[in-house]
Design a protein around this motif. Structure first.
Motif, PDB file in Angstrom:
ATOM      1  N   ALA A  60      37.081  24.678  87.106  1.00 28.39           N
ATOM      2  CA  ALA A  60      35.645  24.949  86.962  1.00 28.39           C
ATOM      3  C   ALA A  60      34.854  24.374  88.130  1.00 28.39           C
ATOM      4  CB  ALA A  60      35.146  24.379  85.641  1.00 28.39           C
ATOM      5  N   LEU A  61      35.178  23.149  88.513  1.00 27.77           N
ATOM      6  CA  LEU A  61      34.463  22.521  89.629  1.00 27.77           C
ATOM      7  C   LEU A  61      34.760  23.232  90.946  1.00 27.77           C
ATOM      8  CD1 LEU A  61      34.894  18.751  88.666  1.00 27.77           C
ATOM      9  CD2 LEU A  61      32.827  20.172  88.473  1.00 27.77           C
TER      10      LEU A  61
ATOM     11  N   ASN B  92      38.023  24.218  75.311  1.00 31.46           N
ATOM     12  CA  ASN B  92      37.770  24.616  76.697  1.00 31.46           C
ATOM     13  C   ASN B  92      36.358  25.135  76.945  1.00 31.46           C
ATOM     14  OD1 ASN B  92      40.399  24.192  78.076  1.00 31.46           O
ATOM     15  ND2 ASN B  92      41.111  25.560  76.479  1.00 31.46           N
TER      16      ASN B  92
ATOM     17  N   THR C  47      33.954  22.328  77.243  1.00 33.86           N
ATOM     18  CA  THR C  47      34.145  21.647  78.527  1.00 33.86           C
ATOM     19  C   THR C  47      33.459  22.417  79.650  1.00 33.86           C
ATOM     20  OG1 THR C  47      36.260  20.713  77.813  1.00 33.86           O
ATOM     21  CG2 THR C  47      35.867  20.827  80.181  1.00 33.86           C
ATOM     22  N   LEU C  48      33.631  23.740  79.652  1.00 39.20           N
ATOM     23  CA  LEU C  48      33.012  24.568  80.689  1.00 39.20           C
ATOM     24  C   LEU C  48      31.492  24.511  80.611  1.00 39.20           C
ATOM     25  CD1 LEU C  48      35.377  27.676  80.547  1.00 39.20           C
ATOM     26  CD2 LEU C  48      35.145  26.075  82.445  1.00 39.20           C
TER      27      LEU C  48
ATOM     28  N   THR D 145      41.319  22.915  83.275  1.00 37.22           N
ATOM     29  CA  THR D 145      39.982  23.467  83.037  1.00 37.22           C
ATOM     30  C   THR D 145      38.928  22.807  83.910  1.00 37.22           C
ATOM     31  OG1 THR D 145      40.457  24.159  80.769  1.00 37.22           O
ATOM     32  CG2 THR D 145      38.158  23.762  81.307  1.00 37.22           C
ATOM     33  N   GLN D 146      38.879  21.488  83.921  1.00 40.18           N
ATOM     34  CA  GLN D 146      37.823  20.798  84.662  1.00 40.18           C
ATOM     35  C   GLN D 146      37.943  21.022  86.157  1.00 40.18           C
ATOM     36  OE1 GLN D 146      37.087  16.753  83.514  1.00 40.18           O
ATOM     37  NE2 GLN D 146      35.926  16.271  85.342  1.00 40.18           N
ATOM     38  N   SER D 147      39.137  20.861  86.721  1.00 40.30           N
ATOM     39  CA  SER D 147      39.295  21.001  88.170  1.00 40.30           C
ATOM     40  C   SER D 147      39.018  22.428  88.622  1.00 40.30           C
ATOM     41  CB  SER D 147      40.703  20.574  88.594  1.00 40.30           C
ATOM     42  OG  SER D 147      41.697  21.357  87.959  1.00 40.30           O
TER      43      SER D 147
ATOM     44  N   LEU E 143      30.020  21.699  82.405  1.00 40.28           N
ATOM     45  CA  LEU E 143      30.216  21.668  83.861  1.00 40.28           C
ATOM     46  C   LEU E 143      29.454  22.755  84.604  1.00 40.28           C
ATOM     47  CD1 LEU E 143      34.091  21.119  83.828  1.00 40.28           C
ATOM     48  CD2 LEU E 143      32.372  19.407  84.452  1.00 40.28           C
TER      49      LEU E 143
ATOM     50  N   LYS F 213      32.634  26.479  90.901  1.00 37.05           N
ATOM     51  CA  LYS F 213      31.212  26.300  90.607  1.00 37.05           C
ATOM     52  C   LYS F 213      30.282  26.643  91.759  1.00 37.05           C
ATOM     53  CE  LYS F 213      27.933  22.874  88.804  1.00 37.05           C
ATOM     54  NZ  LYS F 213      27.801  21.508  88.202  1.00 37.05           N
TER      55      LYS F 213
END
Length: 299
Positions: A84-85, A106, A109-110, A80-82, A113, A88
């Motif tokens: 999204a970045l 999730n 988390t989004l 999710t984090q990778s 970010l 972005k």
């Protein structure tokens, strides 16, 4: 509507394919083998009522979300984090990011970010990738989505594409209900590599599943989650409505991929430990799946 599917695996390909079939401009962001197949032949969307090649575009680049009105965010919870970045910088300011993911954390988390509006959705669909550029639909397909600024438009869009949508102000509870279903089935299906209908007929399995669900319910209640409906009945219904389906965790292990078990039974273990609730059945399943993931593979 222009739609981007970030993480176009089985779930993303199904919903992206249904929207494309209804006339929307869809780009699938996926792994190279799937992108190559889609570029060559289109997306094969095989359902219980039709089997068609659907025209979509595809890319391996997260920047392909550029200009999308709607982003179906379908990556594994571990990514999710990778993911999204990565997308972005290319997201349109007014885009809606819809999380179609397992797990309960999730969307938050989004939101931490991204500047864009993020909405969580609960996905009830049985799908699998039958090959590069080929998604097979085995049953169901409805979505439960939390209210958004585009809620009415979104519901009409999906409904016109043959996807039932319900809007709910208790998506957290619905996500937890889905989590409990996943905890009951995913690890057992993964360890045995059996579909749900065959799995539940195994000796002692129903009792084991009752133990798993009871632990999950205890953690959910202690965590203040308002669960909708009859969870035990919903668990039984999965095997009845999706008898031929193997879990996403089973599919991951069969392909030698890391699964989302840390965000399923593993989440119950973490929350149980934090709340002082014993969860031995979930702990055992989490440990067994991690052992299978970490064992050396032949070749």
């Amino acid at each position: 509507m222009k739609v981007a599917v970030m993480g176009a695996g089985a779930v993303g390909c199904y919903y992206g394919g249904m929207l494309a079939r209804a006339g929307h401009e869809v780009v699938l962001i996926a792994r190279p083998q799937h992108v190559q197949a889609v570029e060559a032949r289109g997306l094969r969307l095989q359902t219980q009522s039709f089997d068609e090649q659907v025209g979509v575009s595809a890319s391996t680049d997260a920047g392909a979300v550029q200009g999308a009105d709607l982003v179906l965010f379908c990556v594994k919870s571990t990514d999710t984090q990778s993911a999204a970045l990565a997308m972005k910088p290319s997201l349109a300011q007014g885009a809606l990011v819809l999380s179609l993911q397992n797990g309960v954390e999730n969307a938050e988390t989004l939101r931490g970010l991204l500047e864009q509006e993020v909405a969580a959705a609960v996905v009830y669909v049985a799908t699998e990738m039958a090959g590069p550029g080929h998604v097979r639909h085995n049953g169901r397909g409805e979505l439960v989505i939390e209210p958004t600024s585009q809620g009415a438009t979104l519901a009409r869009t999906f409904a016109a594409a043959g996807v039932p949508v319900e809007t709910s102000d208790n998506v957290r509870g619905a996500l937890w209900a889905k989590l409990i279903l996943n905890c009951a089935y995913n690890a057992l299906s993964a360890i045995t590599q059996l579909p749900y209908g065959r799995l539940v007929r195994g000796e002692g399995v129903e009792a084991v599943m009752r133990d798993i669900v009871a632990e999950c319910l205890a953690v959910a209640h202690a965590d203040g989650v308002r669960l909708p409906g009859d969870i035990e009945q919903a668990v039984r219904r999965i095997a009845e409505t999706m008898p031929a389906q193997t879990s996403s965790t089973a599919q991951d292990l069969a392909r030698g991929k890391r699964s989302e078990i840390d965000h399923l039974n593993g989440l119950i273990v973490r929350r149980g430990d934090a709340l002082g609730i014993a969860v031995p059945a979930n702990r055992l399943l989490h440990a067994l799946v991690r052992l299978i993931e970490d064992r050396p593979r032949a070749g």
